[in-house]
Scaffold this motif. Structure first.
Motif, PDB file in Angstrom:
ATOM      1  N   ASN A  70       0.877  -1.055  -0.162  1.00  0.00           N
ATOM      2  CA  ASN A  70      -0.273   0.390   0.203  1.00  0.00           C
ATOM      3  C   ASN A  70       0.753   1.042  -0.151  1.00  0.00           C
ATOM      4  OD1 ASN A  70      -1.854  -1.121   0.220  1.00  0.00           O
ATOM      5  ND2 ASN A  70      -2.909  -0.862   2.221  1.00  0.00           N
ATOM      6  N   GLN A  71       2.056   1.468   0.995  1.00  0.00           N
ATOM      7  CA  GLN A  71       2.991   2.148   1.007  1.00  0.00           C
ATOM      8  C   GLN A  71       3.288   2.464  -0.551  1.00  0.00           C
ATOM      9  OE1 GLN A  71       2.553   4.951   3.904  1.00  0.00           O
ATOM     10  NE2 GLN A  71       3.828   5.524   2.186  1.00  0.00           N
ATOM     11  N   ALA A  72       3.595   1.945  -0.380  1.00  0.00           N
ATOM     12  CA  ALA A  72       4.690   2.185  -2.020  1.00  0.00           C
ATOM     13  C   ALA A  72       3.869   2.235  -3.872  1.00  0.00           C
ATOM     14  CB  ALA A  72       4.970   0.669  -2.536  1.00  0.00           C
ATOM     15  N   LEU A  73       2.428   2.048  -3.236  1.00  0.00           N
ATOM     16  CA  LEU A  73       1.583   2.037  -4.397  1.00  0.00           C
ATOM     17  C   LEU A  73       0.680   4.052  -4.074  1.00  0.00           C
ATOM     18  CD1 LEU A  73      -0.478   1.011  -7.008  1.00  0.00           C
ATOM     19  CD2 LEU A  73      -2.035   0.275  -4.776  1.00  0.00           C
ATOM     20  N   LYS A  74       1.243   4.038  -3.016  1.00  0.00           N
ATOM     21  CA  LYS A  74       1.285   5.443  -2.459  1.00  0.00           C
ATOM     22  C   LYS A  74       2.074   6.202  -3.724  1.00  0.00           C
ATOM     23  CE  LYS A  74      -2.361   4.300   1.361  1.00  0.00           C
ATOM     24  NZ  LYS A  74      -1.930   4.749   2.878  1.00  0.00           N
ATOM     25  N   ASN A  75       3.261   5.952  -2.341  1.00  0.00           N
ATOM     26  CA  ASN A  75       4.359   6.884  -3.014  1.00  0.00           C
ATOM     27  C   ASN A  75       4.318   6.651  -4.944  1.00  0.00           C
ATOM     28  OD1 ASN A  75       4.921   6.428  -0.687  1.00  0.00           O
ATOM     29  ND2 ASN A  75       6.530   5.319  -0.618  1.00  0.00           N
ATOM     30  N   ASP A  76       4.025   5.518  -5.359  1.00  0.00           N
ATOM     31  CA  ASP A  76       3.798   6.056  -7.066  1.00  0.00           C
ATOM     32  C   ASP A  76       3.328   6.707  -7.797  1.00  0.00           C
ATOM     33  OD1 ASP A  76       6.858   4.604  -7.406  1.00  0.00           O
ATOM     34  OD2 ASP A  76       5.551   2.964  -7.310  1.00  0.00           O
ATOM     35  N   ASN A  77       2.415   7.294  -6.989  1.00  0.00           N
ATOM     36  CA  ASN A  77       0.948   7.788  -7.275  1.00  0.00           C
ATOM     37  C   ASN A  77      -0.315   8.633  -6.308  1.00  0.00           C
ATOM     38  OD1 ASN A  77      -0.348   5.487  -9.812  1.00  0.00           O
ATOM     39  ND2 ASN A  77       0.416   4.590  -8.022  1.00  0.00           N
ATOM     40  N   ASP A  84      -7.811  10.730  -4.310  1.00  0.00           N
ATOM     41  CA  ASP A  84      -9.154  11.206  -5.637  1.00  0.00           C
ATOM     42  C   ASP A  84      -8.757  10.044  -7.014  1.00  0.00           C
ATOM     43  OD1 ASP A  84      -9.488  13.073  -3.999  1.00  0.00           O
ATOM     44  OD2 ASP A  84      -8.160  14.568  -4.944  1.00  0.00           O
ATOM     45  N   ASP A  85      -7.921   9.725  -6.554  1.00  0.00           N
ATOM     46  CA  ASP A  85      -7.687   8.452  -8.251  1.00  0.00           C
ATOM     47  C   ASP A  85      -8.522   6.775  -7.291  1.00  0.00           C
ATOM     48  OD1 ASP A  85      -7.551   6.549 -10.117  1.00  0.00           O
ATOM     49  OD2 ASP A  85      -4.823   7.794  -9.965  1.00  0.00           O
ATOM     50  N   PRO A  86     -10.125   6.852  -7.835  1.00  0.00           N
ATOM     51  CA  PRO A  86     -10.163   5.503  -7.809  1.00  0.00           C
ATOM     52  C   PRO A  86      -9.852   4.489  -8.274  1.00  0.00           C
ATOM     53  CG  PRO A  86     -12.028   7.207  -8.441  1.00  0.00           C
ATOM     54  CD  PRO A  86     -10.318   7.542  -9.220  1.00  0.00           C
ATOM     55  N   ALA A  87      -9.612   4.112  -8.740  1.00  0.00           N
ATOM     56  CA  ALA A  87      -7.902   3.524  -9.847  1.00  0.00           C
ATOM     57  C   ALA A  87      -7.582   2.649  -9.155  1.00  0.00           C
ATOM     58  CB  ALA A  87      -8.049   3.512 -11.046  1.00  0.00           C
ATOM     59  N   VAL A  88      -6.704   3.423  -8.240  1.00  0.00           N
ATOM     60  CA  VAL A  88      -5.209   3.394  -7.163  1.00  0.00           C
ATOM     61  C   VAL A  88      -6.211   3.120  -6.091  1.00  0.00           C
ATOM     62  CG1 VAL A  88      -3.122   4.100  -5.363  1.00  0.00           C
ATOM     63  CG2 VAL A  88      -3.741   4.419  -8.508  1.00  0.00           C
ATOM     64  N   GLN A  89      -6.855   3.334  -5.543  1.00  0.00           N
ATOM     65  CA  GLN A  89      -7.654   2.798  -4.011  1.00  0.00           C
ATOM     66  C   GLN A  89      -8.201   1.519  -4.741  1.00  0.00           C
ATOM     67  OE1 GLN A  89     -10.523   6.089  -2.987  1.00  0.00           O
ATOM     68  NE2 GLN A  89      -9.604   7.233  -2.830  1.00  0.00           N
ATOM     69  N   SER A  90      -9.095   1.271  -5.495  1.00  0.00           N
ATOM     70  CA  SER A  90      -9.138  -0.341  -5.663  1.00  0.00           C
ATOM     71  C   SER A  90      -8.222  -1.355  -5.685  1.00  0.00           C
ATOM     72  CB  SER A  90      -9.893  -0.049  -7.197  1.00  0.00           C
ATOM     73  OG  SER A  90      -8.715  -0.161  -8.327  1.00  0.00           O
TER      74      SER A  90
END
Length: 522
Positions: free
Chosen positions: A291-298, A303-309
């Motif tokens: 989760n942390q890596a995904l947040k750092n990359d985006n 506000d991005d539903p694709a990332v949150q999913s």
């Protein structure tokens, strides 16, 4: 510090004197002078300081000589001037003084506080015979750089391949293993005094076994008599440019003159497993870091539903933290694939030999059997074959030497190996890669879910379906059990017949002989 005249043999030990002194200063408390332990184990309130100097027969100080209190772990070494200070636990203690190339000496203190100790060169060491390129010489007359290893140490090593047993046993020999470590493939490469060429095919020393260039890999340590390495130009000159990377000379065992028949049987059984496995994070920690890596990359992920999913929920992470690991509690998977796929394996080695001789004839015969199982679990799911790694080796060695006359002799030698190797069809590289890269949150096998489209697959896999998705296409159980297998069978025999005549009447300094040799190699 006063100037000290150093002998050649002392100068050669300067490289390891300093590290040894450093280790003594920073070693465990059992070496410290304050840790006074008598042979009876009782602690003393205070010790007795003993000082002294260690000399050789020419009254030159010996640097790095070992001084130990006999029966205890107390000890020290001499400094650059050959001096030492050591606190002993009692007045009647005995000091053991030793140094490489000298005879070990026991010194009873009997209340003495100052000692002058003289060590005598070990004549037995200097009289040892070393095999060289054109025969053998005593160490006293040897001028080239030659290193030899105690063959008993090699036979005590549980290594499947003798090349691995050489690591750390000879100065100037570098041993590296790149074969993967599978049964039958754990062959090490070695270099003498480093690599002298960028050509990967011309970096290894040549190996001479009983006078013939041969492979060292499948020799049984119990059939080896001497093992020497020629390192410098003077020692390898007889081999010309072929000896540029050093020469390994191996002589196998032969019969002993005027010796009664001796039968020897050796058995070794043990467990083989990797020294350690990678210690990866569990499912909960993996999910948090993912989760942390995904947040750092985006940036702007809020506000991005694709990332949150794609993020793992807090509830999923909490369940993984409490899960047993096999999902029997319904909280998810937490699987250590190395623990799932690997297990210890049994390794066995047996040898039977006969050795002896009379005044005119000498004989030696040996047979050996080596068996090393693989470390994979679930490799026997197919009744028709096994996908586990495995290696079997059969060794044979015989020799017969007959003196027809005082100077005329005949020798017959035969040696060989039969090897059988089994391995997984997918290869160990894919198995290790899958275990290293598949996250612990995914199962290995999916339970039966009752879906009609899956029923045909359950016919071949009644225990469940192998898991896989578009990102993780390899399944570790599939790589081990369902990728087939490969077998390799090799037979290698070498033999020679020698007719020779000694030429000692021409030169008496170095025994020479003329021989006619017929080789049989298959």
């Amino acid at each position: 510090m006063k100037n000290v005249k150093l002998k050649g043999k002392q100068f050669r030990h300067m490289h390891w004197v300093y590290p040894m002194a450093f280790l003594c200063l920073f070693s465990s408390p059992s070496w410290a002078a304050e840790s006074l332990v008598s042979p009876s184990g009782a602690e003393q309130s205070k010790g007795i300081l003993v000082k002294g100097t260690v000399f050789d027969e020419d009254k030159l100080p010996i640097i790095g000589a070992n001084i130990m209190v006999k029966g205890t772990s107390l000890g020290t070494i001499t400094d650059m001037d050959g001096n030492f200070n050591l606190t002993v636990p009692y007045e009647d203690a005995v000091l053991t003084v030793s140094f490489i190339g000298y005879t070990t000496k026991d010194i009873p203190l009997k209340g003495q506080r100052q000692l002058n100790i003289t060590l005598v060169e070990d004549s037995k060491t200097l009289q040892e015979v070393v095999v060289i390129g054109y025969g053998s010489q005593k160490k006293t007359t040897l001028t080239g750089s030659v290193a030899s290893v105690n063959v008993k140490e090699l036979s005590q090593s549980p290594s499947a391949n003798i090349t691995n047993a050489l690591a750390g046993r000879l100065p100037g020999l570098t041993v590296t293993q790149f074969g993967g470590g599978e049964p039958g493939k754990d062959v090490a490469s070695f270099a003498v005094r480093g690599l002298s060429s960028y050509n990967s095919g011309a970096q290894s020393p040549i190996v001479i076994v009983d006078g013939v260039e041969r492979s060292l890999s499948n020799l049984d340590p119990n059939e080896i008599e001497t093992f020497s390495i020629l390192k410098d130009a003077s020692a390898t000159a007889v081999y010309g440019i072929r000896g540029a990377n050093g020469v390994v000379i191996v002589t196998t065992k032969r019969g002993i003159s005027q010796s009664k028949p001796t039968v020897e049987f050796k058995a070794q059984v043990g467990m083989a497993e990797p020294v350690s496995y990678p210690d990866y994070l569990g499912s909960a920690d993996y999910a948090r870091l993912y989760n942390q890596a995904l947040k750092n990359d985006n940036p702007g992920w809020e506000d991005d539903p694709a990332v949150q999913s794609r993020l793992y929920s807090d509830e999923m992470i909490a369940n993984w933290a409490r899960a047993k690991g096999d999902n029997t509690d319904g909280l998810g998977y937490n699987i250590d694939l190395f623990d799932y796929a690997f297990r210890p394996a049994i390794q066995q080695n047996y040898t039977l030999s006969l050795r002896g001789g009379s005044e005119r004839a000498r004989y030696f015969a040996m047979i050996g059997y080596f068996n090393q199982d693989g470390n994979y679990r679930y490799s026997d799911l197919n009744d028709a074959y096994s996908t586990n790694g495995g290696f079997k080796r059969y060794n044979l060695r015989t020799s017969l030497d007959v003196d027809i006359t005082k100077n005329f002799y005949v020798s017959v030698n035969l040696g060989g190996q039969i090897t059988d190797m089994n391995e997984s069809g997918g290869g160990s590289g894919n198995i290790i890669f899958t275990a290293n890269t598949t996250p612990p949150i995914y199962p290995v096998v999916l339970e039966r879910n009752g879906h009609p489209s899956n029923e045909t697959y359950y016919t071949d896999h009644p225990s469940g379906l192998l898991f896989g998705n578009s990102q993780y296409t390899k399944n570790i159980l599939g790589e081990i059990a369902y990728m087939g297998y490969k077998t390799t069978h090799k037979i290698n025999f070498q033999g020679n017949f020698i007719i020779g005549h000694k030429l000692d009447f021409i030169t008496t300094l170095i025994p020479q002989h003329f021989s006619l040799t017929l080789f049989i190699i298959s």
